[in-house]
Design a protein around this motif. Structure first.
Motif, PDB file in Angstrom:
ATOM      1  N   LYS A   1       0.868  -1.180   0.000  1.00 14.79           N
ATOM      2  CA  LYS A   1       0.000   0.000   0.000  1.00 14.79           C
ATOM      3  C   LYS A   1       0.903   1.228   0.000  1.00 14.79           C
ATOM      4  O   LYS A   1       1.577   1.517   0.989  1.00 14.79           O
ATOM      5  N   LEU A   2       0.892   1.939  -1.103  1.00 12.28           N
ATOM      6  CA  LEU A   2       1.866   3.006  -1.319  1.00 12.28           C
ATOM      7  C   LEU A   2       1.277   4.384  -1.080  1.00 12.28           C
ATOM      8  O   LEU A   2       0.107   4.646  -1.365  1.00 12.28           O
ATOM      9  N   SER A   3       2.119   5.272  -0.606  1.00  7.68           N
ATOM     10  CA  SER A   3       1.850   6.711  -0.616  1.00  7.68           C
ATOM     11  C   SER A   3       3.172   7.392  -0.937  1.00  7.68           C
ATOM     12  O   SER A   3       4.241   6.773  -0.843  1.00  7.68           O
ATOM     13  N   PHE A   4       3.103   8.655  -1.347  1.00  4.71           N
ATOM     14  CA  PHE A   4       4.360   9.319  -1.698  1.00  4.71           C
ATOM     15  C   PHE A   4       4.291  10.806  -1.405  1.00  4.71           C
ATOM     16  O   PHE A   4       3.219  11.410  -1.301  1.00  4.71           O
ATOM     17  N   HIS A   5       5.477  11.378  -1.279  1.00  6.08           N
ATOM     18  CA  HIS A   5       5.622  12.828  -1.222  1.00  6.08           C
ATOM     19  C   HIS A   5       6.796  13.223  -2.099  1.00  6.08           C
ATOM     20  O   HIS A   5       7.830  12.549  -2.137  1.00  6.08           O
ATOM     21  N   ASP A   6       6.619  14.300  -2.820  1.00  3.89           N
ATOM     22  CA  ASP A   6       7.695  14.906  -3.596  1.00  3.89           C
ATOM     23  C   ASP A   6       7.339  16.380  -3.771  1.00  3.89           C
ATOM     24  O   ASP A   6       6.236  16.696  -4.214  1.00  3.89           O
ATOM     25  N   PRO A   7       8.239  17.291  -3.408  1.00  2.00           N
ATOM     26  CA  PRO A   7       7.902  18.715  -3.500  1.00  2.00           C
ATOM     27  C   PRO A   7       7.649  19.197  -4.923  1.00  2.00           C
ATOM     28  O   PRO A   7       7.045  20.261  -5.115  1.00  2.00           O
ATOM     29  N   PHE A   8       8.080  18.423  -5.932  1.00  2.89           N
ATOM     30  CA  PHE A   8       7.941  18.841  -7.322  1.00  2.89           C
ATOM     31  C   PHE A   8       6.818  18.134  -8.070  1.00  2.89           C
ATOM     32  O   PHE A   8       6.495  18.518  -9.195  1.00  2.89           O
ATOM     33  N   VAL A   9       6.245  17.102  -7.487  1.00  2.00           N
ATOM     34  CA  VAL A   9       5.302  16.249  -8.206  1.00  2.00           C
ATOM     35  C   VAL A   9       4.006  16.136  -7.409  1.00  2.00           C
ATOM     36  O   VAL A   9       4.032  15.760  -6.232  1.00  2.00           O
ATOM     37  N   THR A  10       2.887  16.452  -8.044  1.00  2.00           N
ATOM     38  CA  THR A  10       1.593  16.398  -7.346  1.00  2.00           C
ATOM     39  C   THR A  10       0.900  15.057  -7.512  1.00  2.00           C
ATOM     40  O   THR A  10       0.086  14.675  -6.667  1.00  2.00           O
ATOM     41  N   SER A  11       1.208  14.329  -8.597  1.00  2.00           N
ATOM     42  CA  SER A  11       0.554  13.036  -8.812  1.00  2.00           C
ATOM     43  C   SER A  11       1.419  12.150  -9.684  1.00  2.00           C
ATOM     44  O   SER A  11       2.300  12.631 -10.419  1.00  2.00           O
ATOM     45  N   ILE A  12       1.157  10.843  -9.600  1.00  2.00           N
ATOM     46  CA  ILE A  12       1.843   9.847 -10.420  1.00  2.00           C
ATOM     47  C   ILE A  12       0.792   9.053 -11.172  1.00  2.00           C
ATOM     48  O   ILE A  12      -0.206   8.625 -10.589  1.00  2.00           O
ATOM     49  N   ASP A  13       1.020   8.833 -12.450  1.00  2.00           N
ATOM     50  CA  ASP A  13       0.170   7.952 -13.242  1.00  2.00           C
ATOM     51  C   ASP A  13       1.050   7.292 -14.297  1.00  2.00           C
ATOM     52  O   ASP A  13       0.969   7.592 -15.478  1.00  2.00           O
ATOM     53  N   GLU A  14       1.930   6.398 -13.848  1.00  2.00           N
ATOM     54  CA  GLU A  14       2.879   5.723 -14.728  1.00  2.00           C
ATOM     55  C   GLU A  14       3.120   4.305 -14.251  1.00  2.00           C
ATOM     56  O   GLU A  14       3.067   4.019 -13.053  1.00  2.00           O
ATOM     57  N   HIS A  15       3.419   3.429 -15.188  1.00  3.84           N
ATOM     58  CA  HIS A  15       3.767   2.040 -14.877  1.00  3.84           C
ATOM     59  C   HIS A  15       2.716   1.365 -13.998  1.00  3.84           C
ATOM     60  O   HIS A  15       3.042   0.528 -13.152  1.00  3.84           O
ATOM     61  N   GLY A  16       1.460   1.751 -14.169  1.00  6.25           N
ATOM     62  CA  GLY A  16       0.398   1.157 -13.382  1.00  6.25           C
ATOM     63  C   GLY A  16       0.251   1.728 -11.989  1.00  6.25           C
ATOM     64  O   GLY A  16      -0.597   1.276 -11.204  1.00  6.25           O
ATOM     65  N   VAL A  17       1.054   2.734 -11.646  1.00  7.81           N
ATOM     66  CA  VAL A  17       0.987   3.373 -10.327  1.00  7.81           C
ATOM     67  C   VAL A  17       0.209   4.667 -10.459  1.00  7.81           C
ATOM     68  O   VAL A  17       0.595   5.563 -11.223  1.00  7.81           O
ATOM     69  N   LYS A  18      -0.893   4.785  -9.699  1.00  8.98           N
ATOM     70  CA  LYS A  18      -1.695   6.007  -9.680  1.00  8.98           C
ATOM     71  C   LYS A  18      -1.794   6.489  -8.239  1.00  8.98           C
ATOM     72  O   LYS A  18      -2.413   5.848  -7.400  1.00  8.98           O
ATOM     73  N   LEU A  19      -1.162   7.608  -7.974  1.00 11.79           N
ATOM     74  CA  LEU A  19      -1.137   8.149  -6.613  1.00 11.79           C
ATOM     75  C   LEU A  19      -1.188   9.663  -6.658  1.00 11.79           C
ATOM     76  O   LEU A  19      -0.702  10.289  -7.601  1.00 11.79           O
ATOM     77  N   ARG A  20      -1.741  10.247  -5.612  1.00  9.42           N
ATOM     78  CA  ARG A  20      -1.674  11.691  -5.414  1.00  9.42           C
ATOM     79  C   ARG A  20      -0.770  11.983  -4.219  1.00  9.42           C
ATOM     80  O   ARG A  20      -0.739  11.215  -3.250  1.00  9.42           O
ATOM     81  N   ARG A  21      -0.052  13.072  -4.308  1.00 10.02           N
ATOM     82  CA  ARG A  21       0.908  13.440  -3.265  1.00 10.02           C
ATOM     83  C   ARG A  21       0.229  13.610  -1.915  1.00 10.02           C
ATOM     84  O   ARG A  21      -0.844  14.222  -1.820  1.00 10.02           O
ATOM     85  N   ARG A  22       0.864  13.091  -0.872  1.00  9.60           N
ATOM     86  CA  ARG A  22       0.413  13.296   0.500  1.00  9.60           C
ATOM     87  C   ARG A  22       1.213  14.427   1.142  1.00  9.60           C
ATOM     88  O   ARG A  22       2.361  14.694   0.772  1.00  9.60           O
TER      89      ARG A  22
END
Length: 446
Positions: free
Chosen positions: A373-394
């Motif tokens: 169960k993934l979550s992520f933070h990155d100051p430059f990226v608000t969301s991920i939608d690549e390689h089957g990974v779809k997440l919004r920044r926490r």
């Protein structure tokens, strides 16, 4: 007896005229493509005193840049601000501005599709430039590509309306050397390699870059300049692969990889420091060597074996990193399936907002496929939608960190307080040795 009239070389006259205009700051410059390469060189030309127009198909990008908003990741903000303040830097979507330009630079993407170079953007830009080009113009290709592209692909497009390169048109290649996020090596401080179709083409291109950078290094041909660019990044690919494979060997034998690298780096000659990580990313290192291997097989029938092996090693690093994270969890009695993992940093390198070919996202894709169960933070990226990974920044908070079974530091941006994050984490997997705390019981390093 009358003296015979001296024959003049039209190309030499064109080159001298253009060099004089460049030195007098009366030359007009158009830059096709306003990614981080095109916008950087456009800003540098404007800052140097030349009227410069950036051309891009993206109307939203053009509108933002025209209003003074720097919206392109990887471009030095200070360079853009200084250039825009001069009033000499403008933007448009209309390639017809080429008709009023003395110098035209082509800085468009050259991706790989199915491991083959895709030159569609160069072909499109070349056709557009050829339609409006005036005699006496200097055209410089900056896009990374295989040797022969300038002469075999771009040149015919420029000559399709009756002009002849090397006679009434000047043509050269100069590879970009921008390292996004590297504030130690500004645009002017990085030498430029320049190779022209003829010596007069090289002289004109060298004069142009001589206004933008401190050192210009001319070479004998476009092909030599094209290959120099590929060598630069192939060198990096091979050495990164070396330390990535070393890291795997050290892990198997219980040896501290970073201690070994630190020791080797004390040698003052014959060794350059490279460091392991979860893989390579960005537009250059993963792609440029592939141009070399593709051309070698196409033109000679021989594989470029060392480069192909290095690519294979680096391509395996995201899955290897994911397995190392799984092993770290297992040692603490936590199954990867159902585990709560917080990833910090998903861009391809620190302090740059670019996720192209990001190894960090590939690591997450492996962990996701195993049920984490993934979550992520990155100051430059608000969301991920690549390689089957779809997440919004926490939002990065103490509670978020403490709630994770493991924190995975993939791209250590400067904004992260690593001591604080380490203190909150029950397990911190440091894929870059950014913490430098390899003896900490709750920190594991790749």
């Amino acid at each position: 007896m009358p003296r015979p009239r001296r024959r003049t070389d039209p190309a030499a006259d064109l080159s001298r005229t253009l060099v004089a205009a460049i030195e007098a700051n009366t030359a007009t410059v158009s830059v096709i493509g306003q990614g981080y390469v095109g916008l950087s060189v456009a800003a540098a030309a404007a800052r140097a005193g030349m009227r410069t127009i950036g051309v891009d198909l993206d109307a939203d990008r053009v509108a933002s840049l025209s209003s003074g908003q720097q919206v392109v990741p990887g471009v030095d903000d200070e360079l853009f601000v200084e250039a825009f303040a001069t009033g000499r830097l403008g933007f448009t979507t209309d390639p017809a501005v080429v008709g009023d330009s003395d110098v035209v630079l082509i800085c468009v993407p050259t991706p790989l599709i199915d491991s083959r170079p895709d030159l569609a953007a160069i072909e499109g830009a070349g056709a557009a430039v050829g339609r409006y080009l005036m005699p006496g113009t200097l055209v410089i290709l900056e896009s990374t590509t295989y040797p022969g592209t300038t002469e075999q692909v771009l040149r015919p497009l420029l000559e399709s309306h009756g002009r002849v390169a090397g006679a009434d048109l000047l043509l050269a290649y100069s590879p970009e050397r921008i390292n996004p996020g590297d504030h130690a090596h500004g645009f002017a401080g990085v030498p430029r390699v320049v190779g022209g179709l003829t010596e007069h083409c090289t002289a004109a291109a060298a004069a142009f870059y001589g206004r933008l950078v401190d050192i210009v290094h001319p070479v004998s041909s476009c092909r030599a300049a094209e290959l120099a660019k590929l060598l630069e990044n192939t060198y990096r690919l091979v050495n990164i692969a070396l330390v990535n494979e070393l890291a795997q060997l050290c892990a198997d034998q219980g040896i501290d990889t970073w201690e070994v690298i630190d020791a080797a780096a004390t040698k003052p000659f014959g060794f350059q420091r490279f460091e392991p990580g979860p893989g390579v990313g960005g537009h250059c290192i993963p792609l440029d060597p592939a141009y070399l291997t593709w051309q070698s097989r196409r033109d000679t029938g021989r594989p470029f074996r060392l480069v192909e092996l290095a690519k294979d090693i680096n391509d395996q690093m995201p899955s290897y990193t994911a397995r190392r994270i799984m092993d770290s969890l297992n040692r603490r009695g936590i199954a990867v399936k159902g585990s709560k993992l917080l990833a910090l940093g998903v861009t391809y390198k620190p302090d740059v907002g670019d996720v192209r070919e990001s190894a960090a996202i590939q690591v997450l894709a492996h962990l996701s496929s195993w049920g984490a169960k993934l979550s992520f933070h990155d100051p430059f990226v608000t969301s991920i939608d690549e390689h089957g990974v779809k997440l919004r920044r926490r939002r990065l908070t103490e509670d978020l960190v403490r709630d994770a079974d493991a924190v995975i530091l993939l791209t250590p941006h400067a904004t992260y307080d690593l001591d604080e994050i380490a203190g909150w984490s029950s397990l911190l997997f440091d894929a870059r040795n950014a913490t430098g705390r390899r003896d900490h019981p709750d920190i594991e390093v790749l």
